[in-house]
Design an enzyme around this catalytic site. Structure first.
Site, short mmCIF file in Angstrom:
data_model
loop_
_atom_site.label_atom_id
_atom_site.label_comp_id
_atom_site.label_asym_id
_atom_site.label_seq_id
_atom_site.Cartn_x
_atom_site.Cartn_y
_atom_site.Cartn_z
N CYS A 90 0.86 -1.27 -0.11
CA CYS A 90 0.02 -0.03 -0.06
C CYS A 90 0.97 1.31 0.07
O CYS A 90 0.56 2.26 -0.98
CB CYS A 90 -0.98 0.02 1.19
SG CYS A 90 -2.20 -1.40 1.23
N ASP A 498 34.10 19.75 19.92
CA ASP A 498 34.38 21.22 20.17
C ASP A 498 34.75 21.18 21.73
O ASP A 498 34.08 20.37 22.49
CB ASP A 498 33.68 22.11 19.74
CG ASP A 498 33.95 23.61 20.22
OD1 ASP A 498 35.15 23.96 19.91
OD2 ASP A 498 33.19 24.22 20.44
N ASP A 684 29.96 26.71 15.23
CA ASP A 684 30.49 25.63 14.68
C ASP A 684 29.70 25.08 13.57
O ASP A 684 29.72 23.96 13.21
CB ASP A 684 30.52 24.53 15.79
CG ASP A 684 31.60 24.70 17.02
OD1 ASP A 684 32.64 25.14 16.38
OD2 ASP A 684 31.23 24.67 18.06
#
Length: 794
Positions: A90, A498, A684
């Site tokens: 389906c 970081d 960042d």
């Protein structure tokens, strides 16, 4: 003979990045350079370009060329509510119908959520898309105008249908199967009522079952079969109608059937309907439990709010700027800021943080959080879809509706699965008829193959795991912006962090100042216009800050400005050609202790320095250890000095350190080393976007971080480990579901066909096949529900 003229098409593409007249000209040049493009007209005001083209040009090709030129096509997305999807065939059918519509770039149908998400090249009325799906045999409406789905209502409806079918089937089953199991009972029935009268009763009741509760299979399955796109309903409809039709012929025209094959199978047709309805009801219940996380999130927002004067009003009537009063224990109805009062607010359902957060004047509060023991007056800032809670729900729903790369395998298999099964059923019936000459035996074998092979479990295997897993992730404060990030995160073997604000608190403090008295206030004057994390520490320590002019930032180095008439520079050692030996010694000593150093120069000469320390987060070391236990290599990438970065890394147990890295260098490292990257989602952003998986560290009110594919609602490195654990659990769950769904059909279709019978083995009856098929879907759903109990890493 002249070749036919190419068929011209027109496309209206929405573009990102057009900012001036030169952009317009470049867009037009890029498009007209494509073979097959006749004309292109870009409009800077609307951000659109109108293209007239013919083969071999395609919308996909033009979009790729524009993206390379820096003007990506902005996709338009339409969501549809689709009812009537019952299996993988389906969803495949819905997707093919939508993709065939003009202007559609892609379409994804989701069996678990009963939705379809359509990506468009150009505006297409949602009603037109919904009409195309409805014409294909499903009930589709634009999601914006659809009534909210109620799994409980669907479940109740299915249980009622199953109960009615069961009541009608019980006499049929007892008279037929009871007679087979108990010979005395069979003789008593025959003597009391007569075989023909019993068969007539079975015919009437089985017909009522098929025409009533079982009608849904015929109404959907037969049209799908006639369209050449059979699905699960087709298999059930053909199987039950074949058993019913054969039995009816035996009852009313027995001369057409050999005497040895004159048996009726009304009970098989009726019992199949009952078992499949029961299976669907259980599936609806499990699906409702799978989506419970979203329901809980939506239910967090109160329906009413109390104004300052005590008047109770609907939340929908609140506007920004209005003020509301929060009593102890009440839920916050909207996003706002505390005007007066003090309390501790439980934000656990938004961030996963178990401890209440202290709130006072000026602090932000979010809809859905719970006020503690104090009273607060809150000024409304954001309402409706703009609230943090609403954005979280939208992000989770987006992830739940997405399609993972692993789904491509399922799609390729299910495209041909149902037609192949129907062919196998025909071959099975033909072989048994040829070998035994027994029409009844051939019919039973063919129907058993049809019923056992319904691909419900295949269609649910992937989406239901995503549905439960992403909901559980939201409860843990982890938001997957896209579903495919969940699959990629599961395979990550390296995570680079970081340092500042990610592994450390991000709130550095000034530890020492060396130099003349003007050093600290002069540095603060320069840093007043800077967004660097260390600037806040300098400003906090300085107190009064003199005025500065001519501020200039030097990314990765520092900043400068004119303070008290003198050029003043503040930055890292690499910003200055010469540094006095005495200050260099002090800087080395500070760096050895993990402190950052800011040198301060006036009139071109370095005259002082400021040392700043940013303590590691309390959970950072545990997060690193947890990642190592998972086989993931932790790494650190920092713009800080190598000595300072290595001190922090050593304290946390990280050996892979890259320090003194400028923003562009960080981007290059991510591209070279691969893996996931964890950053703050602002400075960042390039590295987050370039990483295999970008993980943005957010807060309870910062969920719209566009660069990250995974957003952590609280600044806790442990959430990274939790996200990886959860993603691996989801992928493991999906593999289990797929192994069951495919293995189940691969193993039982031959058994249903009777391959083992010549060797003395069993053959499944249609009734047992229906029970096994229903239990297959329930198994997949139940297995996925186990994801609700995945524990966070602590």
């Amino acid at each position: 003979m002249n070749a036919p003229a190419p068929v011209n098409e027109t496309a209206r593409l929405h573009l990102e990045g057009m900012s001036c007249a030169s952009c317009v000209a470049r867009v037009e040049r890029v498009l007209t350079a494509q073979e097959g493009v006749e004309t292109a007209s870009a409009n800077f005001g609307t951000g659109e370009t109108l293209v007239r083209f013919h083969a071999p040009a395609t919308r996909e090709g033009m979009a790729g060329a524009l993206a390379k030129a820096g003007y990506p096509v902005k996709p338009l997305v339409v969501d549809l509510s689709v009812e009537g999807m019952t299996c993988a065939a389906c969803t495949g059918r819905v997707e093919r119908v939508l993709k065939a519509q003009p202007g559609v770039a892609s379409a994804v149908a989701n069996l678990a959520t009963r939705r379809a998400q359509v990506t468009l090249w150009e505006p297409v009325p949602p009603e037109r898309l919904a009409a195309a799906v409805t014409k294909a045999g499903y009930v589709a409406t634009p999601l914006a105008s659809a009534r909210p789905a109620d799994p409980r209502a669907e479940e109740r409806k299915l249980w009622r249908a199953a109960a009615l079918a069961g009541a009608l089937t019980l006499p049929v089953f007892v008279t037929e199967m009871g007679g087979h199991l108990i010979p005395a009972f069979h003789h008593w029935l025959g003597m009391t009522f007569g075989t023909r009268q019993i068969w007539l009763m079975q015919f009437v009741l089985a017909t009522l079952v098929l025409a009533g509760p079982g009608r849904r299979f015929t109404l959907k399955g037969l049209p799908a079969l006639l369209r050449g796109a059979p699905d699960m309903n087709s298999l059930v409809a053909v199987g039950t109608l074949a058993a019913w039709a054969y039995s009816t012929v035996v009852l009313f025209a027995p001369s057409l059937v050999p005497a040895a094959s004159r048996a009726v199978y009304f009970e098989a047709a009726a019992v199949i309907v009952v078992l499949i309805l029961v299976g669907r009801a259980m599936e609806a219940r499990a699906r409702g439990q799978a989506g419970a996380a979203i329901a809980r999130l939506v239910g967090l927002q109160p329906k009413t709010a109390r104004l300052e004067d005590g008047t109770e009003v609907p939340v929908a009537s609140l506007l920004p700027g209005m003020r509301i009063a929060l009593r102890p224990g009440e839920r916050v109805p909207v996003d706002g800021a505390v005007v007066s009062g003090g309390s501790a607010v439980d934000e656990s359902m938004l961030t996963g943080e178990p401890l209440p957060v202290a709130k006072r004047a000026g602090d932000a509060v979010s809809a859905g959080t719970v006020n503690g023991t104090g009273a607060l007056t809150v000024e409304v800032r954001t309402v409706g879809a703009g609230t943090v809670l609403a954005r979280i729900v939208a992000l989770v729903e987006e992830a739940q509706g997405s399609k993972l790369p692993v789904q491509a395998l399922v799609d390729r298999v299910t495209l041909w699965f149902v037609p192949v099964v129907m062919a196998i059923a025909l071959v099975t019936a033909a072989v048994w008829l040829a070998v035994t000459g027994d029409i009844a035996r051939a019919l039973v074998s063919g129907v058993s193959v049809l019923i056992i092979a319904c691909p419900c479990a295949m269609g649910l295997a992937v989406p239901v795991s995503i549905l439960v897993g992403s909901g559980r992730a939201a409860e843990l404060g982890v938001l997957f912006r896209r579903g495919d990030a969940l699959q990629r995160l599961a395979g990550v073997t390296r995570v680079a962090f970081d340092k500042t604000g990610t592994l450390t608190e991000g709130k550095p403090r000034v530890m020492a100042v060396h130099g003349p008295g003007w050093v600290l206030p002069g540095a603060a004057a320069v840093e007043a216009s800077s967004e660097h994390p260390l600037a806040a520490a300098v400003l906090a320590a300085a107190g009064e800050v003199p005025e500065a002019t001519g501020f200039v930032a030097h990314p990765g180095l520092g900043a400068e400005a004119v303070v008290a008439g003198a050029p003043t520079l503040v930055g890292a050692a690499r910003m200055f050609p010469t540094i006095p030996p005495r200050l260099r010694v002090l800087a080395d000593e500070a760096a050895a202790q993990g402190q950052s150093v800011l040198f301060v120069a006036r009139n071109g000469a370095v005259q002082g320095l400021i040392t700043v320390a940013d303590a590691p987060r309390a959970s950072a070391a545990r997060a690193v250890a947890a990642l190592k236990d998972m086989g993931v290599t932790p790494a650190m990438i920092s713009g800080d000095s190598p000595v300072a970065a290595r001190v922090v890394a050593a304290a946390l147990g990280i050996s892979d350190v890259s320090a003194g890295v400028l923003p562009e260098g960080k981007l290059d490292l991510i591209r070279t080393q691969g893996g996931a990257f964890v950053g703050d989602g602002i400075n960042d952003a390039p590295a987050l976007a370039a990483a295999e998986v970008g993980i943005a560290m957010g807060t309870g009110t910062d969920v719209a971080i566009e660069a990250g594919e995974v957003v952590l609602m609280r600044g806790d490195p442990l959430a990274v480990a939790s996200a990886i654990r959860l993603s691996r659990a989801v992928m493991r769950n999906i593999r289990q579901n797929l192994a069951w769904a495919f293995g189940y059909n691969a193993a039982l279709i031959p058994v249903a066909a009777g391959v083992l019978v010549p060797f003395g083995g069993p053959q499944l009856s249609p009734m047992l096949a229906a029970a096994a098929m229903a239990l297959s879907s329930v198994f997949v759903l139940t297995n996925a529900l186990r994801l609700r109990f995945v524990k966070e890493v602590t």
